[in-house]
Design an enzyme around this catalytic site. Structure first.
Site, PDB file in Angstrom:
ATOM      1  CE1 TYR A 198       3.254  -1.449   3.871  1.00 48.73           C
ATOM      2  CE2 TYR A 198       1.760  -1.981   2.070  1.00 48.73           C
ATOM      3  CZ  TYR A 198       2.203  -2.187   3.367  1.00 48.73           C
ATOM      4  OH  TYR A 198       1.596  -3.129   4.144  1.00 48.73           O
TER       5      TYR A 198
ATOM      6  CE  LYS B  98      -4.775 -18.798 -25.396  1.00 52.15           C
ATOM      7  NZ  LYS B  98      -3.841 -18.943 -26.537  1.00 52.15           N
TER       8      LYS B  98
HETATM    9  C1  LIG Z   1      -4.330 -18.138 -27.545  1.00 57.49           C
HETATM   10  C2  LIG Z   1      -4.370 -18.628 -28.952  1.00 57.49           C
HETATM   11  C3  LIG Z   1      -5.350 -18.172 -29.842  1.00 57.49           C
HETATM   12  C4  LIG Z   1      -6.284 -17.020 -29.495  1.00 57.49           C
HETATM   13  O1  LIG Z   1      -5.529 -15.832 -29.606  1.00 57.49           O
HETATM   14  P1  LIG Z   1      -6.217 -14.385 -29.414  1.00 57.49           P
HETATM   15  O2  LIG Z   1      -5.138 -13.439 -29.797  1.00 57.49           O
HETATM   16  O3  LIG Z   1      -6.557 -14.293 -27.964  1.00 57.49           O
HETATM   17  O4  LIG Z   1      -7.406 -14.345 -30.285  1.00 57.49           O
HETATM   18  C5  LIG Z   1      -5.435 -18.764 -31.087  1.00 57.49           C
HETATM   19  N1  LIG Z   1      -4.556 -19.728 -31.469  1.00 57.49           N
HETATM   20  C6  LIG Z   1      -3.572 -20.163 -30.650  1.00 57.49           C
HETATM   21  C7  LIG Z   1      -2.630 -21.209 -31.138  1.00 57.49           C
HETATM   22  C8  LIG Z   1      -3.437 -19.617 -29.373  1.00 57.49           C
HETATM   23  O5  LIG Z   1      -2.439 -20.029 -28.580  1.00 57.49           O
END
Ligand SMILES: *Cc1c(COP(=O)(O)O)cnc(C)c1O
Length: 369
Positions: free
Chosen positions: A260, A39
Site C-alpha cells: 500500500y 494483568k
Molecule cells: C504493572 C505494575 C507492576 C509491574 O510492573 P513491571 O514494570 O511490568 O514489572 C507493578 N506494580 C504496579 C502498581 C503496576 O501497575
C-alpha cells in the site's frame, strides 16, 4: 495436516523460563516475598498458564488490574492472594468477597467505599493501601495520608495487609526521582503508621538496590523476559518466540514498489517474502520500512507498509534454500527480542507483548499449563 503445520503464525511461550525468571528475581530480594503481576492476560501471554506456572514455582501473591481479571483467575489459583490494582468501584464489594479478591485502595474515595462495605459486612476485610510518591496517577497523596493518619477511623473495618507505591523512572537508575520516591515512601508509610508489609518494587526497581526491596516485590515485565535494565545485558531468560509463515516469494527489480502507498521502491534486483501476519495480529504499522525479522540466521528488513494480514520482507540477503513458501520468518526470538522489535516500532516491549494478536497458534512449553 496438524494445527502446527497449517498455522500461519506461531507464538511460543516458554513457561519454564517464566518460572526461572521468577526464581531469579525472588533470589535478588532474599528478605522479601516475590509476587507475580499477571494483568492484561499475563502481558498478552496467557494469564492462566502463566499464573499456574508461577503458583507451582511457589508464588503466593498475584496482581491483576481489573476485578474481572481476578474473577477469571480465582478458580486456577487455589488460596493464593489476588490483588486488584484498580481497586473497588461503587457496588462491587460482594464481587471481591465472593471471589476472594483483595482491592488496592488508591484514593480517599476508595478507602471510604471499602471501609463502608467492610463495616456493613460485619468483619474486617483485607486491602492494600497505595501511596502516591510521585506518579500522580493512582494512590493517596501526602495530604490524603495526613488525613488518614490524623483520624484512623477512616480505616475502620479495613485490614491493611500491604502498603505500596509505584516508581516512575526506575528504568533510569541515574534519575533523581528514584531516591525522591524512596524517601517519600519511607516518610509517608511511617506517617501512616499502619503495621503492614510494604512494597515499592516492580521489575526495574528490583535492580536499584536493596533499599528499594522492602517486604514484597511486584515484577511483571521481567517475568516475561523483557529487559528491566535497558542499556545493560538482559539478565532474564527469553520467554517469547513469534514466527510467521511465508505465503509467497517473488523476484523483484527496479522500478517495482511493494505494498500500500508504494512506500518502498526496489533499487535493484531482489527477493521479497510475503508473510501471513499483519497489524490485525498486533504488528504495529510503525514497523513498516523499519522492522526486522530473522530467517536462516540472517536479519531481514520489513519493506513497505504492514497490512492487516500480511507483511513483506526483503529476503535478498537470506540463504536462498531457507526462503520458500511454508518456511517461517521469526519476528521475536533469541536473535531479535521483543525489546528490539519495540524499539523499531517506536514503543516499548510491554506494548509489543500486550498487543499480540489472537490468531496465533499458541504453543506453551513446560510449566504447569
Ligand atoms: C504493572 C505494575 C507492576 C509491574 O510492573 P513491571 O514494570 O511490568 O514489572 C507493578 N506494580 C504496579 C502498581 C503496576 O501497575
Amino acid at each position: 495436516m496438524t494445527a502446527h503445520d497449517r498455522a500461519t503464525g506461531i507464538l511460543t511461550v516458554d513457561l519454564d523460563a517464566i518460572a526461572a525468571n521468577w526464581r531469579f528475581l525472588a533470589a535478588r530480594a532474599p528478605g522479601a516475598e516475590a509476587a507475580g503481576v499477571v494483568k492484561a492476560d499475563g502481558y498478552g501471554l496467557g494469564a492462566i498458564p502463566v499464573a499456574k506456572t508461577l503458583a507451582a514455582a511457589g508464588c503466593k501473591t498475584f496482581f491483576v488490574a481489573t476485578i474481572d481479571e481476578g474473577i477469571a483467575l480465582r478458580p486456577h489459583l487455589g488460596a493464593a492472594r489476588i490483588f486488584i490494582l484498580g481497586g473497588p468501584l461503587p457496588g462491587t464489594g460482594a464481587d471481591f468477597t465472593e471471589h476472594g479478591l483483595v482491592p488496592v485502595l488508591n484514593s480517599p474515595d476508595q478507602v471510604g467505599l471499602w471501609s463502608g462495605f467492610a463495616r456493613s459486612h460485619g468483619t474486617p476485610l483485607p486491602a492494600a493501601l497505595h501511596l502516591d510518591t510521585g506518579m500522580s496517577r493512582l494512590g493517596l497523596d501526602a495530604h490524603a495520608v495526613g488525613l488518614l493518619a490524623a483520624d484512623k477511623r477512616h480505616l475502620d473495618g479495613i485490614d491493611t495487609v500491604l502498603v505500596m507505591s509505584h516508581m516512575a523512572c526506575a528504568d533510569e537508575p541515574g534519575h533523581a526521582k528514584n531516591a525522591e520516591q524512596l524517601t517519600a515512601f519511607n516518610t509517608l508509610s511511617a506517617q501512616l503508621a499502619v503495621n503492614a508489609p510494604r512494597s515499592l518494587a516492580a521489575s526495574s526497581t528490583i535492580f536499584l538496590g536493596s533499599g528499594y526491596l522492602f517486604d514484597l516485590i511486584r515484577p511483571g515485565a521481567a517475568l516475561y523476559g523483557l529487559n528491566p535494565v535497558p542499556g545493560q545485558p538482559n539478565p532474564l531468560r527469553p520467554v517469547v518466540r513469534l514466527s510467521g509463515r511465508i505465503l509467497q516469494v517473488r523476484d523483484v527489480d527496479t522500478p517495482q514498489t511493494v505494498g500500500y502507498g508504494a512506500t518502498h521502491r526496489f533499487a535493484s534486483k531482489g527477493r521479497v517474502a510475503t508473510v501471513a501476519f499483519g497489524y490485525a495480529d498486533g504488528l504495529f504499522r510503525s514497523l513498516g520500512n523499519r522492522g526486522f525479522g530473522v530467517i536462516g540466521g540472517v536479519k531481514v528488513p520489513v519493506v513497505g507498509r504492514i497490512s492487516m494480514d500480511l507483511t513483506t520482507f526483503d529476503v535478498s540477503a537470506a540463504p536462498a534454500d531457507a526462503v520458500h513458501p511454508g518456511a517461517m520468518i521469526e519476528l521475536i526470538g533469541p536473535g531479535h527480542d521483543a525489546d528490539q522489535l519495540a524499539e523499531e516500532a517506536g514503543t516499548i516491549g510491554y506494548e509489543v507483548l500486550t498487543s499480540l494478536g489472537r490468531r496465533y497458534l499458541r504453543d506453551y512449553v513446560g510449566g504447569a499449563a
